[in-house]
Design a protein around this motif. Structure first.
Motif, PDB file in Angstrom:
ATOM      1  N   PRO A  75      26.058  35.226  41.682  1.00 38.84           N
ATOM      2  CA  PRO A  75      26.974  36.367  41.706  1.00 38.84           C
ATOM      3  C   PRO A  75      27.860  36.372  40.470  1.00 38.84           C
ATOM      4  O   PRO A  75      28.160  35.317  39.907  1.00 38.84           O
ATOM      5  CB  PRO A  75      27.793  36.146  42.974  1.00 38.84           C
ATOM      6  N   THR A  76      28.250  37.554  40.054  1.00 41.43           N
ATOM      7  CA  THR A  76      29.107  37.674  38.885  1.00 41.43           C
ATOM      8  C   THR A  76      30.504  37.152  39.184  1.00 41.43           C
ATOM      9  O   THR A  76      30.971  37.230  40.312  1.00 41.43           O
ATOM     10  CB  THR A  76      29.189  39.132  38.390  1.00 41.43           C
ATOM     11  N   THR A  77      31.115  36.616  38.175  1.00 35.29           N
ATOM     12  CA  THR A  77      32.502  36.172  38.314  1.00 35.29           C
ATOM     13  C   THR A  77      33.431  37.087  37.526  1.00 35.29           C
ATOM     14  O   THR A  77      34.630  36.863  37.490  1.00 35.29           O
ATOM     15  CB  THR A  77      32.659  34.726  37.817  1.00 35.29           C
ATOM     16  N   GLN A  78      32.855  38.109  36.897  1.00 30.98           N
ATOM     17  CA  GLN A  78      33.652  39.049  36.112  1.00 30.98           C
ATOM     18  C   GLN A  78      34.459  39.933  37.055  1.00 30.98           C
ATOM     19  O   GLN A  78      33.916  40.527  37.972  1.00 30.98           O
ATOM     20  CB  GLN A  78      32.745  39.903  35.236  1.00 30.98           C
ATOM     21  N   PRO A  79      35.777  40.025  36.844  1.00 34.34           N
ATOM     22  CA  PRO A  79      36.602  40.816  37.769  1.00 34.34           C
ATOM     23  C   PRO A  79      36.353  42.310  37.626  1.00 34.34           C
ATOM     24  O   PRO A  79      35.903  42.788  36.597  1.00 34.34           O
ATOM     25  CB  PRO A  79      38.029  40.471  37.337  1.00 34.34           C
ATOM     26  N   VAL A  80      36.676  43.025  38.692  1.00 32.97           N
ATOM     27  CA  VAL A  80      36.613  44.479  38.681  1.00 32.97           C
ATOM     28  C   VAL A  80      37.789  44.995  37.858  1.00 32.97           C
ATOM     29  O   VAL A  80      38.909  44.519  37.987  1.00 32.97           O
ATOM     30  CB  VAL A  80      36.666  45.041  40.120  1.00 32.97           C
ATOM     31  N   THR A  81      37.529  45.966  36.977  1.00 31.06           N
ATOM     32  CA  THR A  81      38.571  46.574  36.160  1.00 31.06           C
ATOM     33  C   THR A  81      39.318  47.612  36.989  1.00 31.06           C
ATOM     34  O   THR A  81      38.696  48.475  37.598  1.00 31.06           O
ATOM     35  CB  THR A  81      37.947  47.252  34.920  1.00 31.06           C
ATOM     36  N   VAL A  82      40.625  47.509  37.018  1.00 35.04           N
ATOM     37  CA  VAL A  82      41.438  48.473  37.753  1.00 35.04           C
ATOM     38  C   VAL A  82      42.283  49.239  36.737  1.00 35.04           C
ATOM     39  O   VAL A  82      43.057  48.656  35.994  1.00 35.04           O
ATOM     40  CB  VAL A  82      42.348  47.783  38.780  1.00 35.04           C
ATOM     41  N   ARG A 138      32.340  49.224  37.419  1.00 35.60           N
ATOM     42  CA  ARG A 138      33.628  48.697  37.870  1.00 35.60           C
ATOM     43  C   ARG A 138      34.069  47.511  37.018  1.00 35.60           C
ATOM     44  O   ARG A 138      35.215  47.127  37.017  1.00 35.60           O
ATOM     45  CB  ARG A 138      33.546  48.260  39.333  1.00 35.60           C
ATOM     46  N   ARG A 139      33.155  46.939  36.277  1.00 32.50           N
ATOM     47  CA  ARG A 139      33.454  45.780  35.444  1.00 32.50           C
ATOM     48  C   ARG A 139      33.332  46.101  33.952  1.00 32.50           C
ATOM     49  O   ARG A 139      33.255  45.207  33.135  1.00 32.50           O
ATOM     50  CB  ARG A 139      32.525  44.641  35.818  1.00 32.50           C
ATOM     51  N   SER A 140      33.311  47.359  33.612  1.00 31.00           N
ATOM     52  CA  SER A 140      33.139  47.768  32.225  1.00 31.00           C
ATOM     53  C   SER A 140      34.444  47.691  31.442  1.00 31.00           C
ATOM     54  O   SER A 140      35.463  48.233  31.869  1.00 31.00           O
ATOM     55  CB  SER A 140      32.606  49.201  32.160  1.00 31.00           C
ATOM     56  N   GLY A 141      34.398  47.045  30.303  1.00 28.73           N
ATOM     57  CA  GLY A 141      35.549  46.989  29.422  1.00 28.73           C
ATOM     58  C   GLY A 141      35.875  48.339  28.817  1.00 28.73           C
ATOM     59  O   GLY A 141      36.989  48.561  28.351  1.00 28.73           O
ATOM     60  N   ALA A 142      34.924  49.247  28.829  1.00 24.45           N
ATOM     61  CA  ALA A 142      35.153  50.573  28.252  1.00 24.45           C
ATOM     62  C   ALA A 142      36.063  51.443  29.117  1.00 24.45           C
ATOM     63  O   ALA A 142      36.607  52.424  28.630  1.00 24.45           O
ATOM     64  CB  ALA A 142      33.819  51.289  28.030  1.00 24.45           C
ATOM     65  N   LEU A 143      36.252  51.080  30.373  1.00 26.39           N
ATOM     66  CA  LEU A 143      37.059  51.909  31.267  1.00 26.39           C
ATOM     67  C   LEU A 143      38.495  52.075  30.782  1.00 26.39           C
ATOM     68  O   LEU A 143      39.057  53.150  30.871  1.00 26.39           O
ATOM     69  CB  LEU A 143      37.073  51.325  32.679  1.00 26.39           C
ATOM     70  N   GLY A 144      39.078  51.028  30.283  1.00 26.97           N
ATOM     71  CA  GLY A 144      40.464  51.096  29.849  1.00 26.97           C
ATOM     72  C   GLY A 144      40.641  51.345  28.372  1.00 26.97           C
ATOM     73  O   GLY A 144      41.750  51.273  27.847  1.00 26.97           O
ATOM     74  N   ASP A 145      39.550  51.633  27.688  1.00 25.51           N
ATOM     75  CA  ASP A 145      39.589  51.815  26.235  1.00 25.51           C
ATOM     76  C   ASP A 145      38.958  53.155  25.877  1.00 25.51           C
ATOM     77  O   ASP A 145      37.733  53.272  25.802  1.00 25.51           O
ATOM     78  CB  ASP A 145      38.835  50.664  25.573  1.00 25.51           C
ATOM     79  N   PRO A 146      39.772  54.191  25.665  1.00 30.93           N
ATOM     80  CA  PRO A 146      39.220  55.518  25.382  1.00 30.93           C
ATOM     81  C   PRO A 146      38.262  55.549  24.192  1.00 30.93           C
ATOM     82  O   PRO A 146      37.255  56.263  24.223  1.00 30.93           O
ATOM     83  CB  PRO A 146      40.460  56.378  25.121  1.00 30.93           C
ATOM     84  N   SER A 204      23.383  58.616  39.440  1.00 22.19           N
ATOM     85  CA  SER A 204      21.979  58.307  39.733  1.00 22.19           C
ATOM     86  C   SER A 204      21.550  56.986  39.110  1.00 22.19           C
ATOM     87  O   SER A 204      20.675  56.308  39.640  1.00 22.19           O
ATOM     88  CB  SER A 204      21.064  59.437  39.284  1.00 22.19           C
ATOM     89  N   CYS A 205      22.159  56.582  38.012  1.00 24.48           N
ATOM     90  CA  CYS A 205      21.824  55.291  37.389  1.00 24.48           C
ATOM     91  C   CYS A 205      22.834  54.200  37.747  1.00 24.48           C
ATOM     92  O   CYS A 205      22.449  53.075  38.058  1.00 24.48           O
ATOM     93  CB  CYS A 205      21.772  55.416  35.872  1.00 24.48           C
ATOM     94  N   HIS A 206      24.110  54.529  37.677  1.00 27.83           N
ATOM     95  CA  HIS A 206      25.158  53.525  37.859  1.00 27.83           C
ATOM     96  C   HIS A 206      25.615  53.393  39.300  1.00 27.83           C
ATOM     97  O   HIS A 206      26.438  52.533  39.605  1.00 27.83           O
ATOM     98  CB  HIS A 206      26.355  53.847  36.961  1.00 27.83           C
ATOM     99  N   GLY A 207      25.105  54.230  40.188  1.00 27.87           N
ATOM    100  CA  GLY A 207      25.494  54.178  41.587  1.00 27.87           C
ATOM    101  C   GLY A 207      26.765  54.966  41.837  1.00 27.87           C
ATOM    102  O   GLY A 207      27.663  54.975  41.006  1.00 27.87           O
ATOM    103  N   MET A 208      26.829  55.622  42.958  1.00 24.38           N
ATOM    104  CA  MET A 208      28.038  56.375  43.297  1.00 24.38           C
ATOM    105  C   MET A 208      29.178  55.384  43.467  1.00 24.38           C
ATOM    106  O   MET A 208      29.045  54.378  44.118  1.00 24.38           O
ATOM    107  CB  MET A 208      27.822  57.188  44.565  1.00 24.38           C
ATOM    108  N   GLY A 209      30.274  55.676  42.835  1.00 22.64           N
ATOM    109  CA  GLY A 209      31.409  54.761  42.861  1.00 22.64           C
ATOM    110  C   GLY A 209      31.303  53.676  41.801  1.00 22.64           C
ATOM    111  O   GLY A 209      32.147  52.807  41.722  1.00 22.64           O
ATOM    112  N   GLY A 210      30.251  53.724  40.976  1.00 26.45           N
ATOM    113  CA  GLY A 210      30.084  52.740  39.915  1.00 26.45           C
ATOM    114  C   GLY A 210      29.474  51.426  40.359  1.00 26.45           C
ATOM    115  O   GLY A 210      29.353  50.502  39.574  1.00 26.45           O
ATOM    116  N   TRP A 211      29.074  51.333  41.617  1.00 26.49           N
ATOM    117  CA  TRP A 211      28.475  50.107  42.153  1.00 26.49           C
ATOM    118  C   TRP A 211      26.999  50.072  41.796  1.00 26.49           C
ATOM    119  O   TRP A 211      26.178  50.652  42.484  1.00 26.49           O
ATOM    120  CB  TRP A 211      28.590  50.067  43.669  1.00 26.49           C
ATOM    121  N   ALA A 212      26.657  49.436  40.727  1.00 25.29           N
ATOM    122  CA  ALA A 212      25.257  49.353  40.318  1.00 25.29           C
ATOM    123  C   ALA A 212      24.538  48.273  41.120  1.00 25.29           C
ATOM    124  O   ALA A 212      25.155  47.359  41.652  1.00 25.29           O
ATOM    125  CB  ALA A 212      25.162  49.058  38.831  1.00 25.29           C
ATOM    126  N   ALA A 213      23.228  48.379  41.168  1.00 29.47           N
ATOM    127  CA  ALA A 213      22.422  47.445  41.948  1.00 29.47           C
ATOM    128  C   ALA A 213      22.053  46.170  41.181  1.00 29.47           C
ATOM    129  O   ALA A 213      21.339  45.339  41.693  1.00 29.47           O
ATOM    130  CB  ALA A 213      21.154  48.140  42.417  1.00 29.47           C
TER     131      ALA A 213
END
Length: 87
Positions: A9-16, A55-63, A39-48
């Motif tokens: 399992p990943t240990t990378q935290p979810v980005t809030v 949810r763990r993307s560093g790009a979320l907080g960086d425009p 359709s690719c990343h899953g609804m809610g960002g929960w990928a398979a």
């Protein structure tokens, strides 16, 4: 008869990211995500597990990073095309 590698399992935290937007803006974003990303990343960002879990993307907080990935297509060679024509 081949065996899959052990599950790690990943240990990378979810980005809030704090959201400061109206309910109407959030709903518009939900619809855009569903139409273009879900359709690719899953609804809610929960990928398979094959496609990155947003949810763990560093790009979320960086425009600038988000722009580079989603609009400019900087990760096109890794399968993430530019969504400039759609967003």
């Amino acid at each position: 008869k081949a065996k899959l590698p052990a599950f790690r399992p990943t240990t990378q935290p979810v980005t809030v990211i704090p959201v400061e937007a109206s309910a109407a803006t959030i709903e518009k974003g939900r619809i855009l995500f569903a139409d273009n990303c879900g359709s690719c990343h899953g609804m809610g960002g929960w990928a398979a597990g094959i496609i990155p879990d947003l949810r763990r993307s560093g790009a979320l907080g960086d425009p600038a990073a988000w722009q580079a990935v989603v609009i400019d297509g900087v990760l096109q060679d890794r399968g993430m095309i530019s969504f400039k024509p759609y967003l």
